[in-house]
Enzyme design. Structure first.
Site, PDB file in Angstrom:
ATOM      1  N   ARG A   8       9.616  -5.193   5.973  1.00 24.63           N
ATOM      2  CA  ARG A   8       9.329  -5.004   4.540  1.00 24.63           C
ATOM      3  C   ARG A   8       7.843  -4.771   4.263  1.00 24.63           C
ATOM      4  O   ARG A   8       7.329  -5.211   3.238  1.00 24.63           O
ATOM      5  CB  ARG A   8       9.810  -6.207   3.728  1.00 24.63           C
ATOM      6  CG  ARG A   8      11.308  -6.302   3.616  1.00 24.63           C
ATOM      7  CD  ARG A   8      11.831  -5.291   2.617  1.00 24.63           C
ATOM      8  NE  ARG A   8      13.280  -5.200   2.685  1.00 24.63           N
ATOM      9  CZ  ARG A   8      14.109  -5.846   1.875  1.00 24.63           C
ATOM     10  NH1 ARG A   8      13.632  -6.600   0.930  1.00 24.63           N
ATOM     11  NH2 ARG A   8      15.390  -5.700   2.008  1.00 24.63           N
ATOM     12  N   ARG A  12       7.166  -4.421  -2.530  1.00 25.66           N
ATOM     13  CA  ARG A  12       6.611  -4.753  -3.850  1.00 25.66           C
ATOM     14  C   ARG A  12       5.196  -5.317  -3.843  1.00 25.66           C
ATOM     15  O   ARG A  12       4.537  -5.327  -4.871  1.00 25.66           O
ATOM     16  CB  ARG A  12       7.536  -5.759  -4.539  1.00 25.66           C
ATOM     17  CG  ARG A  12       8.802  -5.151  -5.027  1.00 25.66           C
ATOM     18  CD  ARG A  12       9.844  -6.204  -5.277  1.00 25.66           C
ATOM     19  NE  ARG A  12      10.273  -6.826  -4.021  1.00 25.66           N
ATOM     20  CZ  ARG A  12      11.236  -7.740  -3.930  1.00 25.66           C
ATOM     21  NH1 ARG A  12      11.831  -8.160  -5.012  1.00 25.66           N
ATOM     22  NH2 ARG A  12      11.579  -8.224  -2.763  1.00 25.66           N
ATOM     23  N   ARG A  21       7.658   2.790  -7.941  1.00 24.78           N
ATOM     24  CA  ARG A  21       8.862   2.123  -8.440  1.00 24.78           C
ATOM     25  C   ARG A  21       8.966   2.102  -9.965  1.00 24.78           C
ATOM     26  O   ARG A  21      10.057   1.933 -10.522  1.00 24.78           O
ATOM     27  CB  ARG A  21       8.935   0.687  -7.907  1.00 24.78           C
ATOM     28  CG  ARG A  21       9.601   0.510  -6.536  1.00 24.78           C
ATOM     29  CD  ARG A  21      11.044   0.994  -6.516  1.00 24.78           C
ATOM     30  NE  ARG A  21      11.845   0.390  -7.555  1.00 24.78           N
ATOM     31  CZ  ARG A  21      12.347  -0.831  -7.516  1.00 24.78           C
ATOM     32  NH1 ARG A  21      12.141  -1.577  -6.478  1.00 24.78           N
ATOM     33  NH2 ARG A  21      13.063  -1.299  -8.510  1.00 24.78           N
ATOM     34  N   ASP A  57      17.786   1.425   2.934  1.00 24.56           N
ATOM     35  CA  ASP A  57      18.412   0.109   2.813  1.00 24.56           C
ATOM     36  C   ASP A  57      19.618   0.085   3.737  1.00 24.56           C
ATOM     37  O   ASP A  57      20.241   1.135   3.984  1.00 24.56           O
ATOM     38  CB  ASP A  57      18.852  -0.160   1.369  1.00 24.56           C
ATOM     39  CG  ASP A  57      19.246  -1.629   1.193  1.00 24.56           C
ATOM     40  OD1 ASP A  57      18.353  -2.457   0.965  1.00 24.56           O
ATOM     41  OD2 ASP A  57      20.443  -1.948   1.347  1.00 24.56           O
ATOM     42  N   TYR A 134      28.120  -8.392   3.219  1.00 25.21           N
ATOM     43  CA  TYR A 134      27.953  -7.801   1.880  1.00 25.21           C
ATOM     44  C   TYR A 134      29.263  -7.187   1.396  1.00 25.21           C
ATOM     45  O   TYR A 134      29.605  -7.289   0.214  1.00 25.21           O
ATOM     46  CB  TYR A 134      26.849  -6.738   1.873  1.00 25.21           C
ATOM     47  CG  TYR A 134      25.460  -7.341   1.863  1.00 25.21           C
ATOM     48  CD1 TYR A 134      24.971  -7.981   0.726  1.00 25.21           C
ATOM     49  CD2 TYR A 134      24.643  -7.285   2.986  1.00 25.21           C
ATOM     50  CE1 TYR A 134      23.705  -8.540   0.710  1.00 25.21           C
ATOM     51  CE2 TYR A 134      23.375  -7.842   2.983  1.00 25.21           C
ATOM     52  CZ  TYR A 134      22.910  -8.475   1.842  1.00 25.21           C
ATOM     53  OH  TYR A 134      21.665  -9.033   1.824  1.00 25.21           O
TER      54      TYR A 134
END
Ligand code: CP3
Length: 334
Positions: A8, A12, A21, A57, A134
């Protein structure tokens, strides 16, 4: 010099990423090769890391298998119709990477061009168990109760699900390698919820299939999971050239468990980067002391970078690890 990159690392905590974003959601970035390649390579420019990881992703290829999902801010993937029985497992389609995820392959090609040999490009896929979690839970989970219920109650449906995912992820990773990925990482992020007996029975055969099938590509295969201290010997059986471990196990003990004939990746707690750099330095030094100059260590975090991380700390950490391990090489050579 010990190579270093971060899971990652494009996220962010980087202002450049946050700016993009503001105008685009995660999935549209993944589907725009120009943007995805730009974000993938951003950390190489800012942090001087030795590898870029493809901005994508783990859920992305599932769309090609007829799975509908969205990514909810601060929550993660939400699957519209979770898979809870053999009927919905059978409804899963095959993945044809060239037609289902052409944007991923273009992103890899563009990122490779941007990097121009300055750093390696790592491709990746979710491991069958983590993807299945998931698909069955429908979202992130704490206890993985629905996943385990399917696994224990309907092994036939479970096996078919895992088989389909293994097959799809094999062709997905093969396509990424063909497009130019220099290494691939299989993310079994949530595997730590199983004991080794269940891992061996319900997971190992499927992850092993993926690693075996990729053997002939000669591209390094990284096998990553969290909470894996009791699973490392089994994960080694499943395959991989590099084992990614989290901070819950000291790296020297983890390496002993997987064996020194494979490489190890890790394992700074991402939360350490929220402290002052002197603290970061002491924890990084501890990892390097445990590794004790053995060849085959890739420095990384034990899991993804946290959103509140200060980029200045990360830049200093890269300099510190590169500097210290370069000094060690010079000392060894003289
Ligand atoms: O860090 C970011 O903000 C990047 C943007 C983003 C990604 N996925 C890209 C990604 C976001 C917001 C998501 C949604 C998502 N997908 C989440 C929630 C994230 C959050 O904190 O809000 C989760 C848990 C997923 C599912 C997922 N994606 C898993 C389990 C993994 C494997 C890595 C891990 O963290 O265990 C991914 C891979 C992923 N998603 C990557 C990227 C850029 C690639 C891996 C990497 O960069 O290291």
């Amino acid at each position: 010099m010990t190579p270093i990159w971060f899971m990652r690392q494009a996220g962010r905590y980087l202002a450049g990423y946050r700016k993009i974003r503001e105008k685009h959601d995660v999935i549209s970035i993944c589907k725009d090769p120009e943007l995805s390649a730009r974000i993938s390579t951003l950390p190489v420019e800012i942090l001087d890391v030795d590898a870029a990881i493809l901005f994508a992703d783990i859920m992305l290829p599932l769309e090609g298998m007829n799975v509908k999902f969205e990514i909810k801010e601060g929550v993660g993937p939400i699957v519209k119709e979770p898979i809870r029985n053999s009927r919905s497992v059978r409804a899963l389609g095959d993945l044809e990477p060239n037609s289902d995820v052409p944007f991923v392959l273009s992103s890899i090609k563009q990122a490779k061009k941007r990097l121009n040999g300055r750093a390696a490009l790592i491709g990746f896929a979710g491991a069958p168990f983590t993807l299945a979690s998931y698909l069955v839970e429908g979202r992130a989970s704490r206890d993985f109760a629905k996943t385990k219920a399917l696994m224990y109650r309907d092994p036939e449906a479970w096996n078919l699900l895992m088989e389909k995912l293994a097959l799809a992820m094999t062709s997905y990773l093969r396509a990424q390698i063909r497009a130019g990925a220099d290494a691939v990482q299989l993310f079994d992020s949530w595997i730590g919820c199983l004991n080794s007996q269940d891992y061996d029975q319900y997971v190992l055969p499927y992850s092993r299939r993926i690693f075996n099938e990729l053997e002939d590509t000669k591209v390094p295969r990284i096998h990553f999971g969290t909470g894996t201290s009791s699973l490392l010997k089994s994960m080694r059986q499943a395959g991989g050239d590099v084992f990614g471990v989290d901070w819950r196990i000291p790296i020297d003990i983890a390496w002993e468990r997987v064996g020194h004939d494979v490489a190890i990746q890790g394992n700074l707690d991402p939360a350490v980067l929220l402290a002052d750099f002197s603290f970061v330095e002491s924890r990084a030094a501890d990892i390097l002391r445990r590794v004790n100059r053995a060849p085959g260590h890739i420095f990384n975090l034990g899991h993804g970078m946290l959103p509140d991380t200060h980029p200045g700390n990360v830049i200093k950490l890269v300099k510190y690890v590169h500097g210290l391990t370069q000094k060690q090489i010079r000392e060894r050579g003289s």
